[in-house]
Design a protein around this motif. Structure first.
Motif, short mmCIF file in Angstrom:
data_model
loop_
_atom_site.label_atom_id
_atom_site.label_comp_id
_atom_site.label_asym_id
_atom_site.label_seq_id
_atom_site.Cartn_x
_atom_site.Cartn_y
_atom_site.Cartn_z
N VAL A 184 75.31 45.81 48.05
CA VAL A 184 74.82 46.96 47.28
C VAL A 184 75.00 46.46 45.87
CG1 VAL A 184 75.61 49.09 46.22
CG2 VAL A 184 75.80 48.83 48.75
N GLY A 185 75.99 45.66 45.28
CA GLY A 185 76.14 45.23 44.02
C GLY A 185 74.84 44.38 43.81
N VAL A 186 74.67 43.20 44.81
CA VAL A 186 73.81 42.10 44.53
C VAL A 186 72.46 42.78 44.45
CG1 VAL A 186 72.62 40.04 45.61
CG2 VAL A 186 75.27 40.20 45.22
N THR A 187 72.13 43.63 45.44
CA THR A 187 70.87 44.26 45.57
C THR A 187 70.49 44.89 44.03
OG1 THR A 187 71.17 44.54 47.80
CG2 THR A 187 69.49 45.78 47.00
N ARG A 188 71.68 45.63 43.76
CA ARG A 188 71.35 46.46 42.37
C ARG A 188 70.85 45.54 41.32
NH1 ARG A 188 76.24 48.98 41.80
NH2 ARG A 188 76.88 46.96 40.79
#
Lengths: 161, 136
Positions: free
Chosen positions: A84-88
């Motif tokens: 989630v963090g990397v995608t965001r």
């Protein structure tokens, strides 16, 4: 999972023998985990500040006598947080593909909700290095930390070498 | 630390197959075969394990949890059932995505256990029989 070694799961019996919970993924077609049944099964949610929550539930228990959260569930939570963090942070559409992950278990995960955040350590052209941390009531006392790598998928889905 | 009396291997393997972690038992993970310090496990496929519905590939956490659980079994199979264990760290290298619909199998091996050495010291009969074998 340090506290876990004070009980012997092979011989000790849990205080109350509850009916084991089922593993199911509630439908949520519009949520952030619309295409991730396992994340929905664990009840993972994204908070407004960008951290993720994994509520305590009987299905994520590892040691039923303490009880303590299963190390694999903590690992799944950290990996979900990193995705989630990397995608965001990168603004990519395609889900990054996990290459490898190292998890340090620092404290026993107690019967409390867990929180996690992830950040990018280094971004290369195709590989992203990340780190993530999970905690419960005190962010300064993490229950686990992790670092690992994702491979970014090219637009169009061709992600093979 | 809770300590109980040592279990014979067959009883130990039976206990490990039944007395499981909460998630480990509801995930459907089975202990198919056991040897001292080695476990062969099988995780039947379930739709709820999927991490990306577009590709059908399993969530990495499913594999992480299976490996954690299977390695725990191998370590317990290297001990005598009188001690508790805990995971301190775990490193996963993802090789290929799991094919949707297929079971996952794991073979885990306990590489080193200091308790094993202590167990041998406490049970001199084991050492003696090994020495006899070596001598003959």
């Amino acid at each position: 999972m340090i506290g876990a070694n004070r009980t012997n799961m092979l011989t000790d019996r849990p205080a109350n023998g509850n009916i084991p919970p089922m593993l199911d993924a509630p439908e949520d077609a519009t949520g952030p985990f619309a295409s991730s049944p396992f994340a929905r099964c664990l009840g993972i949610r994204i908070q407004d500040d960008g951290t993720l929550v994994m509520p305590f539930s009987p299905k994520i228990i590892g040691n039923p006598i303490l009880p303590a959260i299963h190390g694999g569930m903590t690992g799944a939570f950290l990996e979900t947080t990193a995705i989630v963090g990397v995608t965001r942070d990168l603004g990519v559409v395609a889900r990054p593909k996990p290459v490898g992950l190292t998890i340090n278990y620092l404290r026993s995960g107690r019967a409390l909700d867990s929180y996690a955040s992830a950040s990018i350590v280094k971004q290369g052209r195709r590989i992203v290095a990340f780190e993530a941390k999970a905690w419960q009531d005190d962010p300064d006392k993490p229950i686990a930390s992790a670092f690992g790598h994702f491979m970014l998928r090219r637009a169009g889905g061709g992600d093979e070498e | 630390m809770t300590r109980t009396s040592p279990l014979p291997f067959d009883e130990l393997a039976g206990a490990i197959a039944v007395r499981r972690s909460g998630y480990g038992s509801i995930s459907g993970l089975r202990l198919d075969r056991a040897a001292p310090g080695e476990a062969w496990t099988n995780l039947p496929y379930r739709a709820v394990f999927v991490g990306d519905a577009e590709t059908g590939v399993l969530h990495g956490g499913v594999v992480t949890a299976m490996l954690d659980e299977s390695c725990g079994m191998a370590v317990q199979l290297a001990l005598d059932g009188s001690r508790a264990i805990a995971t301190l760290d775990l490193r996963i290298d993802y090789q290929k995505p799991a094919t949707p619909g297929l079971d996952i199998r794991a073979h885990s091996i306990c590489a080193r256990s200091r308790s094993c050495a202590r167990q041998l010291i406490r049970r001199p009969r084991t050492i003696r029989s090994r020495q006899q074998r070596r001598a003959s």
